[in-house]
Design an enzyme around this catalytic site. Structure first.
Site, mmCIF file in Angstrom:
data_model
loop_
_atom_site.group_PDB
_atom_site.id
_atom_site.type_symbol
_atom_site.label_atom_id
_atom_site.label_comp_id
_atom_site.label_asym_id
_atom_site.label_seq_id
_atom_site.Cartn_x
_atom_site.Cartn_y
_atom_site.Cartn_z
ATOM 1 C CB CYS A 111 -0.964 -0.016 1.175
ATOM 2 S SG CYS A 111 -2.050 -1.445 1.149
ATOM 3 C CG HIS A 259 -3.146 3.518 1.801
ATOM 4 N ND1 HIS A 259 -3.809 3.051 0.692
ATOM 5 C CD2 HIS A 259 -3.138 2.492 2.699
ATOM 6 C CE1 HIS A 259 -4.170 1.795 0.903
ATOM 7 N NE2 HIS A 259 -3.785 1.450 2.117
ATOM 8 C CG ASN A 289 -6.641 -0.739 1.696
ATOM 9 O OD1 ASN A 289 -6.026 -0.493 0.661
ATOM 10 N ND2 ASN A 289 -6.028 -1.054 2.823
HETATM 11 N N1 COA Z 1 -17.821 -7.580 11.919
HETATM 12 C C1 COA Z 1 -18.235 -7.702 13.189
HETATM 13 N N2 COA Z 1 -17.412 -7.919 14.203
HETATM 14 C C2 COA Z 1 -16.103 -8.030 13.935
HETATM 15 C C3 COA Z 1 -15.585 -7.914 12.628
HETATM 16 C C4 COA Z 1 -16.516 -7.702 11.592
HETATM 17 N N3 COA Z 1 -16.136 -7.574 10.318
HETATM 18 N N4 COA Z 1 -14.251 -8.053 12.657
HETATM 19 C C5 COA Z 1 -13.907 -8.237 13.939
HETATM 20 N N5 COA Z 1 -15.031 -8.232 14.714
HETATM 21 C C6 COA Z 1 -15.146 -8.386 16.153
HETATM 22 C C7 COA Z 1 -13.952 -9.103 16.756
HETATM 23 O O1 COA Z 1 -14.121 -10.488 16.714
HETATM 24 C C8 COA Z 1 -13.962 -8.542 18.161
HETATM 25 O O2 COA Z 1 -14.946 -9.234 18.901
HETATM 26 P P1 COA Z 1 -14.699 -9.609 20.445
HETATM 27 O O3 COA Z 1 -14.545 -8.306 21.144
HETATM 28 O O4 COA Z 1 -15.942 -10.367 20.802
HETATM 29 O O5 COA Z 1 -13.444 -10.425 20.455
HETATM 30 C C9 COA Z 1 -14.461 -7.116 18.001
HETATM 31 O O6 COA Z 1 -15.150 -7.085 16.737
HETATM 32 C C10 COA Z 1 -13.353 -6.075 17.980
HETATM 33 O O7 COA Z 1 -12.341 -6.562 17.116
HETATM 34 P P2 COA Z 1 -11.073 -5.688 16.799
HETATM 35 O O8 COA Z 1 -10.140 -6.491 15.954
HETATM 36 O O9 COA Z 1 -10.549 -5.132 18.101
HETATM 37 O O10 COA Z 1 -11.710 -4.497 15.955
HETATM 38 P P3 COA Z 1 -11.060 -3.157 15.529
HETATM 39 O O11 COA Z 1 -11.764 -2.010 16.132
HETATM 40 O O12 COA Z 1 -9.551 -3.199 15.693
HETATM 41 O O13 COA Z 1 -11.383 -3.133 13.983
HETATM 42 C C11 COA Z 1 -10.258 -3.472 11.905
HETATM 43 C C12 COA Z 1 -10.850 -4.134 13.142
HETATM 44 C C13 COA Z 1 -9.679 -4.537 11.018
HETATM 45 C C14 COA Z 1 -11.371 -2.722 11.188
HETATM 46 C C15 COA Z 1 -9.156 -2.467 12.374
HETATM 47 O O14 COA Z 1 -8.275 -3.111 13.264
HETATM 48 C C16 COA Z 1 -8.377 -1.900 11.238
HETATM 49 O O15 COA Z 1 -8.924 -1.256 10.372
HETATM 50 N N6 COA Z 1 -7.033 -2.066 11.252
HETATM 51 C C17 COA Z 1 -6.185 -1.551 10.198
HETATM 52 C C18 COA Z 1 -6.281 -2.468 9.023
HETATM 53 C C19 COA Z 1 -5.764 -1.866 7.767
HETATM 54 O O16 COA Z 1 -6.023 -0.732 7.465
HETATM 55 N N7 COA Z 1 -5.024 -2.666 7.009
HETATM 56 C C20 COA Z 1 -4.494 -2.308 5.750
HETATM 57 C C21 COA Z 1 -3.331 -1.416 5.883
HETATM 58 S S1 COA Z 1 -2.666 -1.011 4.345
#
Ligand code: COA
Length: 334
Positions: A111, A259, A289
């Site tokens: 990315c 990005h 993304n």
């Molecule tokens: N729908 C519903 N629930 C979801 C889910 C989804 N798509 N994905 C995860 N969950 C749940 C998890 O299981 C967790 O449940 P729990 O509390 O019962 O264990 C809860 O939601 C929180 O999960 P978490 O991983 O802490 O969520 P988050 O707030 O960190 O959001 C992302 C997850 C992936 C959206 C976030 O971490 C993110 O955007 N990270 C950056 C990723 C990125 O940009 N990558 C590319 C870079 S180039």
């Protein structure tokens, strides 16, 4: 020599999947995805390929620049998802466009790819080696997405964006910033690469096709929280570093073209820098993304909407797998 962007183009597949479509595949909801990411839908290839999108974005960028394909000396395609390993995507784009005088190669920096491809082309142009470059980011991430993994499949989309860069013939004197060529800031940390991975299907390790298709390591795998923390720390640091290095004040920057990964990441970066969110254009609501395509797609939209005015300074900032991240200052002189 100094060099500048003189045209942009993009191609977005027309087929879309919104969050409700994703909620039919995995346990999630439109509300959850929008709240945590800001993404509502993504465009997915349906007959198009990484290469066909790259060629169309490139064609549109050349049209926008008013430059013929024969004038292009360098075609650089940033991609992690080409449909061909050989020949490279850039050679295929050359063939499509009839850019017979160009040297062509691909670049993989995930990315951060467009920012690094832009820097690479700028280095060639400002070194006087080439005069005109076509820099493209094109991705079909839907092919690398594990549609059973709700932690990743909600995030990604497909598309392509392109920019034409041309040396203007004037000589940059002294400090590079004065000539319009700015020194970029880029970093890599392979030690933290495990946060975002995807095995090549060519690393088949004796697996049968069927086993490989069912093995999650052959799709993108991510520690979402680790990537989130990395992005909100590293991107503001890189932007601060690039401004300092080039003696440019934050107030001089009209837009921070970041990005497009997650609305919350963009908001956190703006907050850490103390810059109003209005200076951080976003289109991830519509596309998700798109990896190395996200910055040039956004740049093209801003260009065509007339939001970019001659003399404005922009910051391009990318981050992603590697880990890698970086920021470059661009002066809009179109
Ligand atoms: N729908 C519903 N629930 C979801 C889910 C989804 N798509 N994905 C995860 N969950 C749940 C998890 O299981 C967790 O449940 P729990 O509390 O019962 O264990 C809860 O939601 C929180 O999960 P978490 O991983 O802490 O969520 P988050 O707030 O960190 O959001 C992302 C997850 C992936 C959206 C976030 O971490 C993110 O955007 N990270 C950056 C990723 C990125 O940009 N990558 C590319 C870079 S180039």
């Amino acid at each position: 020599m100094t060099a500048t962007i003189c045209g942009t183009g993009s191609f977005i597949p027309s087929y879309t999947m919104d969050n409700h479509d994703i909620a039919r595949l995995v346990d999630t909801s439109d509300e959850w995805i929008q709240e945590r990411t800001g993404i509502a839908r993504r465009h997915i290839i349906h007959g198009e390929t990484t290469i066909s999108m790259a060629a169309e974005a490139g064609r549109r960028a050349l049209e926008n620049a008013g430059i013929s394909a024969e004038e292009v000396d360098l075609i650089l395609v940033s991609t992690i998802s080409s449909n061909l390993l050989l020949p490279c995507a850039a050679c295929e784009v050359q063939k499509e466009l009839g850019a017979k005088n160009a040297v062509c190669f691909d670049l993989n920096a995930a990315c951060t790819g467009f920012v690094i491809a832009y820097n690479t082309a700028m280095a060639y142009l400002s070194g006087g080696i080439y005069r005109t470059a076509l820099v493209i980011g094109s991705e079909s991430l839907s092919n690398l997405t594990n549609w059973k993994d709700r932690g990743t499949c909600i995030l990604f989309g497909d598309g392509a964006g392109a920019a034409v860069l041309q040396a203007d013939g004037s000589v940059a004197e002294g400090f590079m910033g004065q000539g319009g060529n700015y020194i970029p800031v880029t970093h890599s940390d392979g030690g933290r690469g495990g946060a975002l991975t995807c095995k090549s299907r060519h690393d088949f390790n004796g697996l049968t096709d069927e086993k490989q298709w069912n093995d999650a390591s052959y799709y993108m795998q991510m520690d979402g929280q680790a990537v989130f923390k990395f992005a909100v720390k590293s991107v503001p640091e890189a932007i601060t570093e690039v401004l300092k290095l080039n003696q440019v004040n934050a107030e001089e920057i009209s837009f921070y073209v970041m990005h497009q990964a997650n609305r919350r990441i963009v908001e956190a970066v703006a907050k850490r820098l103390g810059v109003p969110l209005e200076k951080f254009p976003m289109n991830l609501f519509e596309y998700g993304n798109t990896s190395s395509a996200s910055i040039p797609i956004l740049l093209d939209e801003m260009n065509r909407e007339g939001r970019l005015v001659k003399g404005q300074k922009l910051v391009l900032a990318g981050f992603g797998a590697g880990l890698s991240w970086g920021a470059s200052i661009v002066e809009w002189r179109r």
